[in-house]
Design a protein around this motif. Structure first.
Motif, PDB file in Angstrom:
ATOM      1  N   MET A  36      -8.489  25.325  61.500  1.00 32.18           N
ATOM      2  CA  MET A  36      -7.678  24.541  62.432  1.00 32.18           C
ATOM      3  C   MET A  36      -6.694  23.643  61.674  1.00 32.18           C
ATOM      4  SD  MET A  36      -8.369  25.821  65.277  1.00 32.18           S
ATOM      5  CE  MET A  36      -7.459  24.748  66.364  1.00 32.18           C
ATOM      6  N   ASP A  37      -7.094  23.128  60.508  1.00 34.25           N
ATOM      7  CA  ASP A  37      -6.163  22.368  59.664  1.00 34.25           C
ATOM      8  C   ASP A  37      -5.014  23.265  59.211  1.00 34.25           C
ATOM      9  OD1 ASP A  37      -7.698  20.081  59.905  1.00 34.25           O
ATOM     10  OD2 ASP A  37      -8.693  20.344  57.960  1.00 34.25           O
ATOM     11  N   ARG A  38      -5.345  24.465  58.804  1.00 33.15           N
ATOM     12  CA  ARG A  38      -4.328  25.436  58.369  1.00 33.15           C
ATOM     13  C   ARG A  38      -3.382  25.768  59.517  1.00 33.15           C
ATOM     14  NH1 ARG A  38      -5.989  31.482  56.613  1.00 33.15           N
ATOM     15  NH2 ARG A  38      -3.898  32.378  56.510  1.00 33.15           N
ATOM     16  N   LEU A  39      -3.941  25.962  60.701  1.00 30.26           N
ATOM     17  CA  LEU A  39      -3.148  26.268  61.881  1.00 30.26           C
ATOM     18  C   LEU A  39      -2.195  25.121  62.220  1.00 30.26           C
ATOM     19  CD1 LEU A  39      -2.957  28.605  63.925  1.00 30.26           C
ATOM     20  CD2 LEU A  39      -4.615  27.393  65.328  1.00 30.26           C
ATOM     21  N   ILE A  51       5.181  23.436  60.223  1.00 30.92           N
ATOM     22  CA  ILE A  51       6.252  24.147  59.498  1.00 30.92           C
ATOM     23  C   ILE A  51       7.134  24.906  60.481  1.00 30.92           C
ATOM     24  CG2 ILE A  51       6.715  26.019  57.871  1.00 30.92           C
ATOM     25  CD1 ILE A  51       4.122  25.100  56.382  1.00 30.92           C
ATOM     26  N   ALA A  52       6.515  25.599  61.429  1.00 34.24           N
ATOM     27  CA  ALA A  52       7.268  26.381  62.399  1.00 34.24           C
ATOM     28  C   ALA A  52       8.136  25.478  63.279  1.00 34.24           C
ATOM     29  CB  ALA A  52       6.322  27.212  63.269  1.00 34.24           C
TER      30      ALA A  52
END
Length: 109
Positions: free
Chosen positions: A96-99, A105-106
């Motif tokens: 979830m941190d990565r997401l 970024i997006a």
């Protein structure tokens, strides 16, 4: 609490249900042994046992085998597996941190 969280269809159970648990209840109700079902389906007993104990996912092939052996529709089993996978993944803090990072970024693009 937002209104979105209050809609009945948006409520997720605290613990997701693996489709193997449903199949396990079904075969216990019918009095079928795991070994007998594994033999009928042509799969290893250990593979069936892992599915029934939520340690292995139901695949398209195993869902169709359950459908043939028990008359349980394959599609709802696969949908249940997908919901289980997504809900389990959402409980993975590092993912979830990565997401969240990807979303930041997006959003900046």
């Amino acid at each position: 609490m937002t209104t979105e969280n209050m809609i009945a269809n948006n409520i997720n159970p605290a613990f997701p249900t693996h489709p193997g648990e449903v199949i396990k209840d079904e075969i216990e109700y019918r009095g079928i042994s795991q070994r007998q079902l594994a033999d009928e389906m042509g799969i290893a007993y250990s593979a069936l046992n892992e599915i029934l104990n939520a340690r292995r996912p139901i695949t398209e092939k195993t869902a169709l085998l359950f459908e043939a052996a028990l008359g349980v529709n394959a599609e709802p089993l696969l949908k249940m597996q997908m919901r289980y996978n997504i809900q389990t993944t959402r409980k993975d803090a590092s993912f979830m941190d990565r997401l969240a990072k990807v979303r930041r970024i997006a959003a900046a693009l």
